[in-house]
Motif scaffolding. Structure first.
Motif, mmCIF file in Angstrom:
data_model
loop_
_atom_site.group_PDB
_atom_site.id
_atom_site.type_symbol
_atom_site.label_atom_id
_atom_site.label_comp_id
_atom_site.label_asym_id
_atom_site.label_seq_id
_atom_site.Cartn_x
_atom_site.Cartn_y
_atom_site.Cartn_z
ATOM 1 N N LEU A 25 -10.869 -7.558 -5.421
ATOM 2 C CA LEU A 25 -10.242 -6.967 -6.596
ATOM 3 C C LEU A 25 -9.879 -8.097 -7.556
ATOM 4 C CD1 LEU A 25 -9.366 -4.242 -7.692
ATOM 5 C CD2 LEU A 25 -7.209 -4.527 -6.487
ATOM 6 N N TYR A 53 -8.349 -7.120 -15.951
ATOM 7 C CA TYR A 53 -8.386 -6.230 -14.789
ATOM 8 C C TYR A 53 -9.052 -4.924 -15.230
ATOM 9 C CZ TYR A 53 -6.637 -3.440 -10.853
ATOM 10 O OH TYR A 53 -6.541 -2.634 -9.748
ATOM 11 N N MET A 112 -8.375 -0.255 -3.120
ATOM 12 C CA MET A 112 -9.347 0.050 -4.159
ATOM 13 C C MET A 112 -10.753 0.027 -3.554
ATOM 14 S SD MET A 112 -7.292 0.615 -6.615
ATOM 15 C CE MET A 112 -8.189 0.610 -8.158
ATOM 16 N N GLN A 143 -4.546 -3.677 -0.272
ATOM 17 C CA GLN A 143 -5.143 -3.012 -1.434
ATOM 18 C C GLN A 143 -6.186 -2.010 -0.957
ATOM 19 O OE1 GLN A 143 -8.364 -3.143 -2.845
ATOM 20 N NE2 GLN A 143 -9.224 -5.183 -2.511
#
Length: 162
Positions: free
Chosen positions: A141, A67, A136, A134
């Motif tokens: 992701l 990640y 991000m 999420q």
């Protein structure tokens, strides 16, 4: 080797669950293809019966060591039994400034539980829905394997803390 690793994770998890008297809810959802798409928004339905209790609220994250971020931003929408909703934006810190993962890692898989609220309470009994989105800056992701919600009892409303 993978089967042995899965068995060990299952066995260790079972030991922790057996000793887990404060937990009132915990559920994790696997992320399809280990890539959390913006449109995939896991939901967790929680039935609350004890409105006199205070609760600790956690987010569980399982990710790989590949990640690329040290954090994870989420928008958590809570829908109350009467249909009203509130949103809370939270940052989950997954690694320190040097890139060392928090939580526990076994091989290339890391698990972390992040407390996002210490003394939550629920006014009315009924079903509450927690939806995770999420936030991000990427549409997909990668290397997030699962996310989950955990509630633990943390005392009673009006109880004096020592």
């Amino acid at each position: 080797m993978l089967r042995i690793r899965c068995f060990l994770i299952f066995f260790i998890s079972t030991l922790f669950v057996a000793c887990d008297t404060e937990r009132v809810f915990e559920k994790n959802e696997n992320i399809p293809n280990k890539s959390w798409d913006l449109n995939h928004q896991p939901e967790f339905n929680v039935t609350i019966t004890d409105t006199s209790a205070l609760y600790k609220v956690y987010v569980n994250v399982r990710h790989s060591v590949f990640y690329v971020n040290s954090n994870l931003w989420l928008n958590i929408t809570t829908t109350f039994p009467d249909g009203n909703k509130i949103e809370k934006r939270v940052e989950l810190t997954l690694a320190d400034s040097k890139g060392k993962w928090y939580g526990s890692c076994l091989g290339d898989i890391c698990d972390i539980r992040v407390q996002i609220q210490e003394k939550a309470y629920f006014e009315k009994p009924g079903e509450y829905i927690f939806k995770f989105e999420q936030l991000m800056r990427t549409e997909k992701l990668n290397d997030v394997l699962s996310v989950g919600l955990r509630l633990e009892k943390a005392g009673l409303k009006g109880e004096i803390s020592r």
